[in-house]
Write an enzyme that holds these catalytic residues in place. Sequence first.
Site, PDB file in Angstrom:
ATOM      1  N   GLY A   1      18.205  40.560  21.042  1.00 56.20           N
ATOM      2  CA  GLY A   1      17.967  39.523  20.035  1.00 56.20           C
ATOM      3  C   GLY A   1      17.800  40.068  18.634  1.00 56.20           C
TER       4      GLY A   1
ATOM      5  N   LYS B   1      27.027  52.420  18.086  1.00 57.51           N
ATOM      6  CA  LYS B   1      25.809  52.884  17.404  1.00 57.51           C
ATOM      7  C   LYS B   1      24.898  53.589  18.417  1.00 57.51           C
ATOM      8  CE  LYS B   1      22.412  50.086  15.950  1.00 57.51           C
ATOM      9  NZ  LYS B   1      21.004  50.500  16.056  1.00 57.51           N
TER      10      LYS B   1
ATOM     11  N   GLY C   1      27.831  48.522  21.513  1.00 57.59           N
ATOM     12  CA  GLY C   1      28.069  49.134  20.207  1.00 57.59           C
ATOM     13  C   GLY C   1      28.047  50.652  20.305  1.00 57.59           C
TER      14      GLY C   1
ATOM     15  N   SER D   1      18.427  45.677  14.310  1.00 61.80           N
ATOM     16  CA  SER D   1      17.317  44.711  14.297  1.00 61.80           C
ATOM     17  C   SER D   1      16.081  45.357  13.686  1.00 61.80           C
ATOM     18  CB  SER D   1      17.014  44.256  15.729  1.00 61.80           C
ATOM     19  OG  SER D   1      18.197  43.806  16.347  1.00 61.80           O
ATOM     20  N   ARG D   2      15.960  46.674  13.861  1.00 61.57           N
ATOM     21  CA  ARG D   2      14.775  47.379  13.340  1.00 61.57           C
ATOM     22  C   ARG D   2      14.785  47.477  11.812  1.00 61.57           C
ATOM     23  NH1 ARG D   2      15.282  50.188  18.384  1.00 61.57           N
ATOM     24  NH2 ARG D   2      13.311  50.086  19.534  1.00 61.57           N
TER      25      ARG D   2
ATOM     26  N   LEU E   1      19.557  38.997  16.204  1.00 57.41           N
ATOM     27  CA  LEU E   1      20.989  39.282  16.089  1.00 57.41           C
ATOM     28  C   LEU E   1      21.444  39.426  14.637  1.00 57.41           C
ATOM     29  CD1 LEU E   1      22.322  36.784  18.808  1.00 57.41           C
ATOM     30  CD2 LEU E   1      21.643  39.180  19.089  1.00 57.41           C
ATOM     31  N   HIS E   2      22.356  40.375  14.433  1.00 52.36           N
ATOM     32  CA  HIS E   2      22.946  40.593  13.113  1.00 52.36           C
ATOM     33  C   HIS E   2      24.452  40.726  13.292  1.00 52.36           C
ATOM     34  CE1 HIS E   2      23.124  44.663  14.598  1.00 52.36           C
ATOM     35  NE2 HIS E   2      21.802  44.691  14.760  1.00 52.36           N
TER      36      HIS E   2
ATOM     37  N   GLY F   1      26.304  43.196  13.569  1.00 50.08           N
ATOM     38  CA  GLY F   1      26.701  44.192  14.578  1.00 50.08           C
ATOM     39  C   GLY F   1      26.842  43.524  15.939  1.00 50.08           C
ATOM     40  N   HIS F   2      25.826  42.761  16.324  1.00 50.99           N
ATOM     41  CA  HIS F   2      25.902  42.011  17.594  1.00 50.99           C
ATOM     42  C   HIS F   2      27.065  41.022  17.549  1.00 50.99           C
ATOM     43  CE1 HIS F   2      21.423  42.869  17.340  1.00 50.99           C
ATOM     44  NE2 HIS F   2      21.700  43.365  18.519  1.00 50.99           N
TER      45      HIS F   2
HETATM   46  P1  AMP Z   1      20.226  45.755  20.922  1.00 49.92           P
HETATM   47  O1  AMP Z   1      19.968  44.305  20.670  1.00 49.92           O
HETATM   48  O2  AMP Z   1      19.695  46.668  19.877  1.00 49.92           O
HETATM   49  O3  AMP Z   1      19.862  46.175  22.332  1.00 49.92           O
HETATM   50  O4  AMP Z   1      21.798  45.922  20.822  1.00 49.92           O
HETATM   51  C1  AMP Z   1      22.658  45.176  21.619  1.00 49.92           C
HETATM   52  C2  AMP Z   1      24.047  45.721  21.474  1.00 49.92           C
HETATM   53  O5  AMP Z   1      24.462  45.609  20.112  1.00 49.92           O
HETATM   54  C3  AMP Z   1      24.152  47.202  21.852  1.00 49.92           C
HETATM   55  O6  AMP Z   1      25.371  47.414  22.545  1.00 49.92           O
HETATM   56  C4  AMP Z   1      24.161  47.879  20.509  1.00 49.92           C
HETATM   57  O7  AMP Z   1      24.809  49.136  20.528  1.00 49.92           O
HETATM   58  C5  AMP Z   1      24.951  46.868  19.691  1.00 49.92           C
HETATM   59  N1  AMP Z   1      24.717  47.079  18.265  1.00 49.92           N
HETATM   60  C6  AMP Z   1      23.535  47.126  17.630  1.00 49.92           C
HETATM   61  N2  AMP Z   1      23.698  47.392  16.316  1.00 49.92           N
HETATM   62  C7  AMP Z   1      25.040  47.514  16.131  1.00 49.92           C
HETATM   63  C8  AMP Z   1      25.853  47.802  14.998  1.00 49.92           C
HETATM   64  N3  AMP Z   1      25.329  48.030  13.802  1.00 49.92           N
HETATM   65  N4  AMP Z   1      27.191  47.853  15.165  1.00 49.92           N
HETATM   66  C9  AMP Z   1      27.747  47.635  16.382  1.00 49.92           C
HETATM   67  N5  AMP Z   1      27.030  47.364  17.495  1.00 49.92           N
HETATM   68  C10 AMP Z   1      25.698  47.308  17.372  1.00 49.92           C
END
Ligand code: AMP
Length: 276
Positions: free
Chosen positions: A29, A148, A146, A185-186, A31-32, A34-35
């Site tokens: 969650g 990342k 991602g 998200s951080r 979400l930005h 990237g998500h």
């Molecule tokens: P998280 O919500 O941080 O667990 O991330 C969920 C998914 O979004 C994971 O596969 C992350 O690698 C991907 N993700 C997070 N930030 C980015 C970003 N800046 N660019 C591409 N994918 C991302």
Amino acid sequence: MKQFSNQNDLKIALKEHSGKRIGFVPTMGALHSGHASLLIKAKAECDLVVCSIFVNPTQFNEAADFENYPIRIEEDLKTLQSVGCDFVYIPDNPEDVYKNEQDFKVDLGILDKIMEGVKRPGHFDGVLRVVKLLFEIVSPTHSYFGLKDYQQYMIIKEMSRQLKMGVEVIGCPIIREADGLAKSSRNLLLTLNQRQIATTLIKTLRYAHEYYDRFETRELERICLTMMRQYGEPEYFVIRRSDNLEKIDSSYKGEIRAFTVCKIGDVRLIDNLRIR
Ligand code: AMP
């Protein structure tokens, strides 16, 4: 978009779509874009897109990090609508995800024993546990991650292969802010001043890209760590093979990435860049 708070209802709804290409994007969650990029790719490649929003307690190795993790469900639902997500699973409680858990073992070689594996003990165990369960609930044909979190992507791909889960694990490009900071998200937890300092990660990664040919790998890692120490508390800066995360030897001619984690204040930021 249909919203589900328990796995039974989600599974019943998914049954109507069996045989289709199901694209799955697991998230925590806040979400930005990237998500959103993962969801847009899933939408373009699949018949049905499923997203999960679950701040998984078992992958946090620090209680404070878990407690401070941003939650913004209302905004997230709007983002999901806007990218055409079909189903979103937001479990009521961790028990809904974990209730049918069974033991499993995968041999990841060095993949979970370096970088994040060392700095966040137990983190990848928690990630694998939850992703395996989510794959079992959603039964996707494709799942989008991602780059990342490159090490996480490699580990999940390997788990899916070893356990023959039938999920194609797809790595997607890192989405960045205009100044190069990887979207996260951080980032919401950074003060204005810290937000400016946070560009040190990408600046140092780009330095490694530029000077890769001029220094021996170890020396370049050391230089980059020293550069970052002026601005934050780097946990590591390492240069590895992209295909298996092993160290570079002179016979290796393939793709190489630099990986880093740096704490800016209390916020732990992760990034990596292909440097060859
Ligand atoms: P998280 O919500 O941080 O667990 O991330 C969920 C998914 O979004 C994971 O596969 C992350 O690698 C991907 N993700 C997070 N930030 C980015 C970003 N800046 N660019 C591409 N994918 C991302």
